[in-house]
Design a protein around this motif. Sequence first.
Motif, PDB file in Angstrom:
ATOM      1  N   ARG A 127      -1.441  13.916  15.970  1.00  0.00           N
ATOM      2  CA  ARG A 127      -2.333  12.772  15.930  1.00  0.00           C
ATOM      3  C   ARG A 127      -2.804  12.560  14.499  1.00  0.00           C
ATOM      4  N   VAL A 128      -2.622  11.331  14.003  1.00  0.00           N
ATOM      5  CA  VAL A 128      -2.961  10.998  12.629  1.00  0.00           C
ATOM      6  C   VAL A 128      -3.981   9.879  12.644  1.00  0.00           C
ATOM      7  N   ARG A 129      -5.146  10.097  11.975  1.00  0.00           N
ATOM      8  CA  ARG A 129      -6.173   9.071  11.841  1.00  0.00           C
ATOM      9  C   ARG A 129      -6.157   8.548  10.406  1.00  0.00           C
ATOM     10  N   VAL A 130      -6.241   7.242  10.238  1.00  0.00           N
ATOM     11  CA  VAL A 130      -6.087   6.599   8.940  1.00  0.00           C
ATOM     12  C   VAL A 130      -7.446   6.138   8.445  1.00  0.00           C
ATOM     13  N   ARG A 131      -7.797   6.471   7.198  1.00  0.00           N
ATOM     14  CA  ARG A 131      -9.004   5.993   6.539  1.00  0.00           C
ATOM     15  C   ARG A 131      -8.627   4.884   5.563  1.00  0.00           C
ATOM     16  N   ASP A 132      -9.371   3.811   5.587  1.00  0.00           N
ATOM     17  CA  ASP A 132      -9.062   2.630   4.770  1.00  0.00           C
ATOM     18  C   ASP A 132      -9.487   2.865   3.322  1.00  0.00           C
ATOM     19  N   VAL A 133      -8.515   2.901   2.387  1.00  0.00           N
ATOM     20  CA  VAL A 133      -8.774   3.025   0.949  1.00  0.00           C
ATOM     21  C   VAL A 133      -7.760   2.155   0.212  1.00  0.00           C
ATOM     22  N   ASN A 134      -8.069   1.901  -1.065  1.00  0.00           N
ATOM     23  CA  ASN A 134      -7.122   1.158  -1.899  1.00  0.00           C
ATOM     24  C   ASN A 134      -5.942   2.059  -2.254  1.00  0.00           C
ATOM     25  N   GLU A 135      -4.746   1.496  -2.188  1.00  0.00           N
ATOM     26  CA  GLU A 135      -3.541   2.270  -2.472  1.00  0.00           C
ATOM     27  C   GLU A 135      -2.826   1.696  -3.684  1.00  0.00           C
ATOM     28  N   ALA A 136      -2.183   2.580  -4.387  1.00  0.00           N
ATOM     29  CA  ALA A 136      -1.489   2.188  -5.615  1.00  0.00           C
ATOM     30  C   ALA A 136      -0.210   1.423  -5.293  1.00  0.00           C
ATOM     31  N   PRO A 137       0.218   0.561  -6.224  1.00  0.00           N
ATOM     32  CA  PRO A 137       1.517  -0.117  -6.028  1.00  0.00           C
ATOM     33  C   PRO A 137       2.650   0.903  -5.959  1.00  0.00           C
TER      34      PRO A 137
ATOM     35  N   LEU B  51       9.588   2.738 -19.595  1.00  0.00           N
ATOM     36  CA  LEU B  51       8.669   2.899 -18.471  1.00  0.00           C
ATOM     37  C   LEU B  51       7.869   1.609 -18.290  1.00  0.00           C
ATOM     38  N   VAL B  52       7.797   1.164 -17.035  1.00  0.00           N
ATOM     39  CA  VAL B  52       7.075  -0.057 -16.686  1.00  0.00           C
ATOM     40  C   VAL B  52       5.847   0.330 -15.858  1.00  0.00           C
ATOM     41  N   LEU B  53       4.701  -0.211 -16.225  1.00  0.00           N
ATOM     42  CA  LEU B  53       3.454   0.068 -15.529  1.00  0.00           C
ATOM     43  C   LEU B  53       3.088  -1.135 -14.657  1.00  0.00           C
ATOM     44  N   ALA B  54       2.861  -0.871 -13.364  1.00  0.00           N
ATOM     45  CA  ALA B  54       2.394  -1.900 -12.424  1.00  0.00           C
ATOM     46  C   ALA B  54       0.952  -1.566 -12.044  1.00  0.00           C
ATOM     47  N   ARG B  55       0.043  -2.550 -12.128  1.00  0.00           N
ATOM     48  CA  ARG B  55      -1.378  -2.320 -11.880  1.00  0.00           C
ATOM     49  C   ARG B  55      -1.910  -3.419 -10.953  1.00  0.00           C
ATOM     50  N   ASP B  56      -2.730  -2.978  -9.961  1.00  0.00           N
ATOM     51  CA  ASP B  56      -3.346  -3.977  -9.094  1.00  0.00           C
ATOM     52  C   ASP B  56      -4.705  -4.384  -9.684  1.00  0.00           C
ATOM     53  N   ASP B  57      -5.371  -5.358  -9.041  1.00  0.00           N
ATOM     54  CA  ASP B  57      -6.646  -5.858  -9.565  1.00  0.00           C
ATOM     55  C   ASP B  57      -7.828  -5.415  -8.712  1.00  0.00           C
ATOM     56  N   ALA B  58      -7.688  -4.276  -8.009  1.00  0.00           N
ATOM     57  CA  ALA B  58      -8.786  -3.752  -7.201  1.00  0.00           C
ATOM     58  C   ALA B  58      -9.816  -3.099  -8.118  1.00  0.00           C
ATOM     59  N   GLU B  59     -10.886  -2.635  -7.501  1.00  0.00           N
ATOM     60  CA  GLU B  59     -11.953  -1.990  -8.261  1.00  0.00           C
ATOM     61  C   GLU B  59     -12.242  -0.627  -7.626  1.00  0.00           C
ATOM     62  N   PRO B  60     -11.872   0.494  -8.225  1.00  0.00           N
ATOM     63  CA  PRO B  60     -11.150   0.560  -9.511  1.00  0.00           C
ATOM     64  C   PRO B  60      -9.668   0.261  -9.301  1.00  0.00           C
ATOM     65  N   PRO B  61      -8.994  -0.215 -10.341  1.00  0.00           N
ATOM     66  CA  PRO B  61      -7.568  -0.559 -10.180  1.00  0.00           C
ATOM     67  C   PRO B  61      -6.713   0.703 -10.102  1.00  0.00           C
ATOM     68  N   LEU B  62      -5.617   0.572  -9.397  1.00  0.00           N
ATOM     69  CA  LEU B  62      -4.631   1.647  -9.310  1.00  0.00           C
ATOM     70  C   LEU B  62      -3.307   1.146  -9.888  1.00  0.00           C
ATOM     71  N   SER B  63      -2.508   2.097 -10.338  1.00  0.00           N
ATOM     72  CA  SER B  63      -1.252   1.727 -11.006  1.00  0.00           C
ATOM     73  C   SER B  63      -0.137   2.646 -10.562  1.00  0.00           C
ATOM     74  N   ALA B  64       1.057   2.210 -10.874  1.00  0.00           N
ATOM     75  CA  ALA B  64       2.265   2.995 -10.611  1.00  0.00           C
ATOM     76  C   ALA B  64       3.213   2.818 -11.783  1.00  0.00           C
ATOM     77  N   THR B  65       4.028   3.802 -11.998  1.00  0.00           N
ATOM     78  CA  THR B  65       4.970   3.797 -13.121  1.00  0.00           C
ATOM     79  C   THR B  65       6.387   3.781 -12.582  1.00  0.00           C
ATOM     80  N   GLY B  66       7.178   2.867 -13.098  1.00  0.00           N
ATOM     81  CA  GLY B  66       8.587   2.785 -12.750  1.00  0.00           C
ATOM     82  C   GLY B  66       9.456   3.054 -13.965  1.00  0.00           C
ATOM     83  N   THR B  67      10.541   3.743 -13.752  1.00  0.00           N
ATOM     84  CA  THR B  67      11.469   4.088 -14.828  1.00  0.00           C
ATOM     85  C   THR B  67      12.621   3.094 -14.846  1.00  0.00           C
TER      86      THR B  67
END
Length: 745
Positions: A331-341, A420-436
């Motif tokens: 059984r998995v319960r999910v908590r709502d948080v901002n997720e990175a790209p 390396l390419v950086l992808a960033r969302d506009d949430a507060e605080p923002p999260l990012s991901a790095t692509g090669t």
Amino acid sequence: PSAPQGWLQHEAPRRVKRAWVIPPISVSENHKRIPHLLVQIKSDKQQPGGVIYSIKGPGVDEEPLGIFSIDKFSGKVFLNAMLDREENDRYRLRAFALDLGGVTLEDPTDLEIIVVDQNDNRPLFRQDVFTGRVVEGAEPGTCVMTVDATDADDPDTDNAALRYSILEQGAAGMFSINATTGEICTARPGLDRETMGVYNLTVQAADMSGDGLTTTAMAVIYLEDINDNPPEFTKEEFSMEVEEQAVGVDVGKVFVHDKDLAGSPSWLAKFTILEGDPEGAFAIRTDPHTNDGVLSVVKVRDRFELTVSVQNERPLEPSAPASPRALATVRVRVRDVNEAPVFRENPRRISVLEGTPPGTPITTYTASDPDTHQIQTLSYALLYDPADWLQLDPHGGTVRTKRELLHPSAFLQGGWYIALVLARDDAEPPLSATGTLSIEILEVNDHAPQLQPPAGVLCGRPGRGGTLLLGATDDDRPPHGAPFHFQLSPQHPQLARNWSLARFNGEGQPGRGLPEGLYSLPLLLRDSGTPPREQQQLLNVSVCHCGRDGTCLDGALAAATAGAGITLGALMIILGSTILLLVLAALGAARVRGRRRALRKGLLQRSRDDMRDNILNYDEQGGGEEDQDAYDINQLRHPELFSPRAKPPLRRDAPLSSGTPIGPRKLPSSPSDIEDFINEGLEAADSDPSVPPYDTALIYDYEGSGSVASPLSSIVSSLTDEDQDYDYLNEWGPRFRRLADLYGH
């Protein structure tokens, strides 16, 4: 005619006396009572003085020495040492009978002594530890291994008759051994690796058919694992929690245990989500170290209830019982948080041609945002671009070339450019991901081959070594480089009359005899690229004088190589040296001119009325009209008449190529050439080795006798200062400029 009776008796076979024939004698090895009487030999031909007996052979007078001996008067043969059948199992001797005078009474007879074996050697196993393997659950009668031993005693007796047995193997008695062959086999069912994985057996070998001497060894039997135990979850239900949109992260582990051999395919677990995840939001993998199941998130909703199964990588044996714990609920319960790209394709691999112009789009590299409850906008930036080669659209993720990237480059690794390419969302605080972004730079044929070497030396006579091996280099990588193609320039077809190229990576040679000298041949070089690149280049060939062996003579080779094959660097060095020498020579000449001008200025300022005397008093360089005492003019004109040698002496400071000046020289045709005339005279005098004195330089030559040469003193001899026109002094050059200033109008 019949043969004589005596001859018949001599040729008839001789019967050997029974007393002189000795049967084989047996004696036991290790006989300890020494000496021991073996036999007594006796001859029937007794002589009044007696018979002398002797024996010869191994053990007597041959190695091993001293084992046997004989009493020469009685004929008794004795054993003097203990025998070992394993070393010699029999001895063959020769017995002799002689009279006191040394005459043979009997023909030599054989004496054979046989050594009887005793059980004095234990059996020996061929190795101390024997190793075998058998799978668990093997049927009874499955043979595992064979142990064997040897015995040094007589193999034809019971002393070497071996029997094998198992002395110890534990209480189960799972193995048996063939007493004659030593083969070990399973005796009963029930071999279970999980219960006992290794069996240590003590085996014995005994001679005398099992009743004699014994020896022991170890037999180690390993049970090989089969998949007879299914994996089982440690409990029926697992609870976990994960943050909302936590894609790509591990949620938790489900724990299992398996009795089979750890690390084997029978132990490795394979997990499957059977129920509760129709959208494929989760993935489960096996931890290779602990064999537990690792549950990770692919995409998330609010709540999950999963059913997970586990089985081995190797199929379960049919005889193995099924486990009720092969299934578990998660059984998995999910908590709502901002997720990175998330970059779905990471790394992104693309190919770009070398030399792609700036501004060319090469790919669009974007990420996705797993947040479904929040609408967010992604922006992009270049995080790593070592060559500053790329430009990225911050909104659309389109990647373009910023400048041309050529190969080879220090920023390429095996032909690949990494950014390396950086992808960033506009949430507060923002999260990012790095692509090669991995960009393969494809080689194109953008360089023409370069001739190497650009110059060479050839023998001028064809067929006498007149070849020159040519090569080329190319900055392009294969297959856009070698092999190279060489040909004489099609724009100059006349070259084919005197030159030819043969296929050996470029080999040039003259077609017929050519005069010595430097030749520049235009060649057309082409590589093997697609499409091929070609360019015309000059080959400087120095044709030299040939020797008898078809090679260039040393002098010709030196002269030819001096003007051929000069690189740009060498040419610059030569030009620089030449300019430096010219500057030094000009400075020296200016210094000499300055001294002479100062001297003339001083002389001219002494007296404007006695110009002739002032000129004649300039050191004693040659007589004028009235001064004939300084030197003999004839000696100056014809020095060879006054030299006692056939050749004039050479000056050590003069160059070898300097020749003796021819005199008298021709006078200048106009006053404007006086300066050149004086300079030529100075140079001729400096290089003339025959003009005395040899340690000084004679300048200005002589003015001639009887005023034939119109000496300079005539300037003031006929006219007064008022009547004389001195304007022509301006035409005589810079040396007479001071006079022109003094006397000109």
